[in-house]
Design a protein around this motif. Structure first.
Motif, PDB file in Angstrom:
ATOM      1  N   GLN A   1       0.752  -1.554   0.012  1.00  0.00           N
ATOM      2  CA  GLN A   1      -0.162   0.264   0.053  1.00  0.00           C
ATOM      3  C   GLN A   1       0.630   1.059   0.176  1.00  0.00           C
ATOM      4  OE1 GLN A   1      -3.264  -0.267  -0.309  1.00  0.00           O
ATOM      5  NE2 GLN A   1      -2.783  -2.361  -0.617  1.00  0.00           N
ATOM      6  N   SER A   2       0.651   2.269  -0.342  1.00  0.00           N
ATOM      7  CA  SER A   2       0.845   3.212  -0.241  1.00  0.00           C
ATOM      8  C   SER A   2       0.086   4.577  -0.023  1.00  0.00           C
ATOM      9  CB  SER A   2       1.447   4.377  -1.352  1.00  0.00           C
ATOM     10  OG  SER A   2       2.044   5.436  -1.595  1.00  0.00           O
ATOM     11  N   ALA A   3       0.034   5.371   1.100  1.00  0.00           N
ATOM     12  CA  ALA A   3      -0.983   6.322   1.949  1.00  0.00           C
ATOM     13  C   ALA A   3      -0.640   8.066   1.836  1.00  0.00           C
ATOM     14  CB  ALA A   3      -1.476   5.687   2.884  1.00  0.00           C
ATOM     15  N   VAL A   4      -1.181   8.970   1.559  1.00  0.00           N
ATOM     16  CA  VAL A   4      -1.305   9.893   1.780  1.00  0.00           C
ATOM     17  C   VAL A   4      -1.048  10.205   3.226  1.00  0.00           C
ATOM     18  CG1 VAL A   4      -1.781  12.641   0.981  1.00  0.00           C
ATOM     19  CG2 VAL A   4      -1.520  10.236  -0.902  1.00  0.00           C
ATOM     20  N   ILE A   5      -0.003  11.063   4.099  1.00  0.00           N
ATOM     21  CA  ILE A   5       0.093  11.329   5.010  1.00  0.00           C
ATOM     22  C   ILE A   5      -0.072  12.898   5.455  1.00  0.00           C
ATOM     23  CG2 ILE A   5       0.363   9.385   5.354  1.00  0.00           C
ATOM     24  CD1 ILE A   5       3.456  10.180   5.818  1.00  0.00           C
ATOM     25  N   TYR A   6       0.082  12.786   4.133  1.00  0.00           N
ATOM     26  CA  TYR A   6      -0.092  14.649   4.907  1.00  0.00           C
ATOM     27  C   TYR A   6       0.380  15.918   3.668  1.00  0.00           C
ATOM     28  CZ  TYR A   6       2.532  19.145   7.250  1.00  0.00           C
ATOM     29  OH  TYR A   6       3.035  20.279   7.641  1.00  0.00           O
ATOM     30  N   ARG A   7      -0.815  16.720   3.585  1.00  0.00           N
ATOM     31  CA  ARG A   7      -0.615  18.189   2.476  1.00  0.00           C
ATOM     32  C   ARG A   7      -1.106  18.772   2.731  1.00  0.00           C
ATOM     33  NH1 ARG A   7      -4.669  14.748  -1.754  1.00  0.00           N
ATOM     34  NH2 ARG A   7      -3.159  13.812  -2.950  1.00  0.00           N
ATOM     35  N   GLY A   8      -0.576  20.304   1.694  1.00  0.00           N
ATOM     36  CA  GLY A   8      -0.678  21.412   2.207  1.00  0.00           C
ATOM     37  C   GLY A   8      -1.903  21.968   0.806  1.00  0.00           C
ATOM     38  N   PHE A   9      -2.188  22.575   0.765  1.00  0.00           N
ATOM     39  CA  PHE A   9      -3.423  23.304   0.159  1.00  0.00           C
ATOM     40  C   PHE A   9      -3.154  24.598   0.321  1.00  0.00           C
ATOM     41  CE2 PHE A   9      -4.915  19.442   2.241  1.00  0.00           C
ATOM     42  CZ  PHE A   9      -5.400  18.782   0.866  1.00  0.00           C
ATOM     43  N   SER A  10      -4.321  25.458  -0.931  1.00  0.00           N
ATOM     44  CA  SER A  10      -4.119  26.610  -0.844  1.00  0.00           C
ATOM     45  C   SER A  10      -5.609  27.240  -0.815  1.00  0.00           C
ATOM     46  CB  SER A  10      -4.060  26.996  -2.720  1.00  0.00           C
ATOM     47  OG  SER A  10      -4.420  26.953  -3.182  1.00  0.00           O
ATOM     48  N   ASP A  11      -5.931  26.216  -0.079  1.00  0.00           N
ATOM     49  CA  ASP A  11      -7.541  26.708   0.179  1.00  0.00           C
ATOM     50  C   ASP A  11      -7.090  25.726   1.992  1.00  0.00           C
ATOM     51  OD1 ASP A  11      -8.711  24.488   0.623  1.00  0.00           O
ATOM     52  OD2 ASP A  11      -9.535  25.437  -1.877  1.00  0.00           O
ATOM     53  N   THR A  12      -8.407  26.351   2.434  1.00  0.00           N
ATOM     54  CA  THR A  12      -8.839  25.724   3.898  1.00  0.00           C
ATOM     55  C   THR A  12      -9.376  24.169   3.634  1.00  0.00           C
ATOM     56  OG1 THR A  12     -10.860  26.635   4.787  1.00  0.00           O
ATOM     57  CG2 THR A  12      -8.229  27.401   5.512  1.00  0.00           C
ATOM     58  N   GLY A  13     -10.176  24.664   2.442  1.00  0.00           N
ATOM     59  CA  GLY A  13     -11.573  23.437   2.144  1.00  0.00           C
ATOM     60  C   GLY A  13     -10.537  21.819   1.626  1.00  0.00           C
ATOM     61  N   GLY A  14      -9.479  21.664   1.324  1.00  0.00           N
ATOM     62  CA  GLY A  14      -9.177  20.279   0.954  1.00  0.00           C
ATOM     63  C   GLY A  14      -8.528  20.798  -0.117  1.00  0.00           C
ATOM     64  N   SER A  15      -9.368  21.465  -1.185  1.00  0.00           N
ATOM     65  CA  SER A  15      -9.246  21.171  -2.625  1.00  0.00           C
ATOM     66  C   SER A  15      -8.296  21.460  -4.140  1.00  0.00           C
ATOM     67  CB  SER A  15     -10.226  21.825  -3.476  1.00  0.00           C
ATOM     68  OG  SER A  15     -10.654  23.063  -2.983  1.00  0.00           O
ATOM     69  N   ASN A  16      -7.227  22.198  -3.489  1.00  0.00           N
ATOM     70  CA  ASN A  16      -6.381  22.424  -4.082  1.00  0.00           C
ATOM     71  C   ASN A  16      -4.734  22.203  -3.372  1.00  0.00           C
ATOM     72  OD1 ASN A  16      -4.690  23.732  -6.373  1.00  0.00           O
ATOM     73  ND2 ASN A  16      -4.640  26.051  -5.509  1.00  0.00           N
ATOM     74  N   ASN A  17      -4.093  21.055  -4.114  1.00  0.00           N
ATOM     75  CA  ASN A  17      -2.921  20.643  -3.906  1.00  0.00           C
ATOM     76  C   ASN A  17      -1.741  21.271  -3.844  1.00  0.00           C
ATOM     77  OD1 ASN A  17      -4.927  18.419  -2.206  1.00  0.00           O
ATOM     78  ND2 ASN A  17      -3.699  17.418  -3.895  1.00  0.00           N
ATOM     79  N   LEU A  18      -0.832  21.591  -2.751  1.00  0.00           N
ATOM     80  CA  LEU A  18       0.182  22.414  -3.101  1.00  0.00           C
ATOM     81  C   LEU A  18       1.601  21.570  -3.266  1.00  0.00           C
ATOM     82  CD1 LEU A  18      -0.395  25.871  -1.168  1.00  0.00           C
ATOM     83  CD2 LEU A  18      -0.150  25.314  -3.440  1.00  0.00           C
ATOM     84  N   PHE A  19       1.592  20.471  -2.125  1.00  0.00           N
ATOM     85  CA  PHE A  19       3.070  19.571  -1.862  1.00  0.00           C
ATOM     86  C   PHE A  19       2.072  18.112  -1.325  1.00  0.00           C
ATOM     87  CE2 PHE A  19       2.895  21.833   1.882  1.00  0.00           C
ATOM     88  CZ  PHE A  19       2.769  20.967   2.630  1.00  0.00           C
ATOM     89  N   THR A  20       2.300  16.830  -1.406  1.00  0.00           N
ATOM     90  CA  THR A  20       1.675  15.934  -0.507  1.00  0.00           C
ATOM     91  C   THR A  20       2.957  15.356  -0.304  1.00  0.00           C
ATOM     92  OG1 THR A  20       0.211  15.856  -2.722  1.00  0.00           O
ATOM     93  CG2 THR A  20       0.879  13.726  -0.966  1.00  0.00           C
ATOM     94  N   VAL A  21       2.739  14.177   0.934  1.00  0.00           N
ATOM     95  CA  VAL A  21       3.724  13.605   1.154  1.00  0.00           C
ATOM     96  C   VAL A  21       3.057  11.798   0.886  1.00  0.00           C
ATOM     97  CG1 VAL A  21       5.087  12.658   3.423  1.00  0.00           C
ATOM     98  CG2 VAL A  21       4.658  15.012   2.878  1.00  0.00           C
TER      99      VAL A  21
END
Length: 197
Positions: free
Chosen positions: A97-117
């Motif tokens: 498996q591979s899970a997304v565990i941390y993300r940065g967003f340009s909004d507080t609604g979580g719809s525009n990803n800037l980076f992903t871990v």
């Protein structure tokens, strides 16, 4: 007279001990919640020492339910173009498996990803700059994984840096990734990958 003084001292000591005990119990109950985060998915499991939830250190931790999208969110970045973050993950993902565990967003609604871990079952951690699709990666050989990232926007000097379990960081620092500022970050099992974290 001496007996009275001893009894008064003993009574004060017991009273002080009771107050300290109540204070510590209240502090521990407040500490093991997700209420300090700006938002959460409503299904993160907070836990203290008596809950069986793995903890790297300290009194409290949180766990994601088996194969369920579960996360906490911090809106305190509030419009920055660089973030350095460190967090610890106990990796109990199901095999392959591979899970997304941390993300940065340009909004507080979580719809525009800037980076992903992302983290994989085998301990491989990847930091991906979403604007450029450039990524860096390292692998941990332990179940407990310390992840430290540095993400910055720039025009030809944008940076992503990743260090896993204290290894020398892997760095890409020539990115053209300017755009919307960082408003929020999420931590957890963001997509409900099979297993627990």
């Amino acid at each position: 007279m001496k007996i009275t003084k001893f009894n008064m001292v003993a009574a004060r000591t017991v009273a002080a001990g009771c107050v300290l005990g109540l204070f510590m119990a209240a502090q521990s109950a407040v500490a093991c919640t997700v209420e300090s985060w700006s938002a959460d998915s409503d299904n993160v499991i907070p836990g203290g020492p008596d809950t069986g939830i793995e903890r790297y250190s300290g009194l409290c931790a949180m766990e994601t339910p088996e194969s369920t999208a579960a996360w906490v969110q911090d809106n305190n970045p509030g419009g920055i173009n660089r973030i350095r973050a460190r967090f610890y993950v106990f990796n109990e993902l199901d095999p392959a498996q591979s899970a997304v565990i941390y993300r940065g967003f340009s909004d507080t609604g979580g719809s525009n990803n800037l980076f992903t871990v992302r983290i994989a079952t085998d301990g491989t951690v990847r930091l991906i700059d979403n604007a450029t699709a450039v990524e860096v990666q390292q692998t941990a050989s332990t179940s407990w994984v310390s992840v430290e990232i540095d993400w910055a926007q720039g025009s030809g000097n944008g940076t992503i840096s990743l260090s896993v379990n204290g290894q020398d960081p892997v760095i890409e620092n020539t990115l053209s990734n300017t755009g919307s500022a960082l408003q929020a970050v999420r931590l957890g099992n963001l997509l409900g990958t099979a297993g627990t974290l």
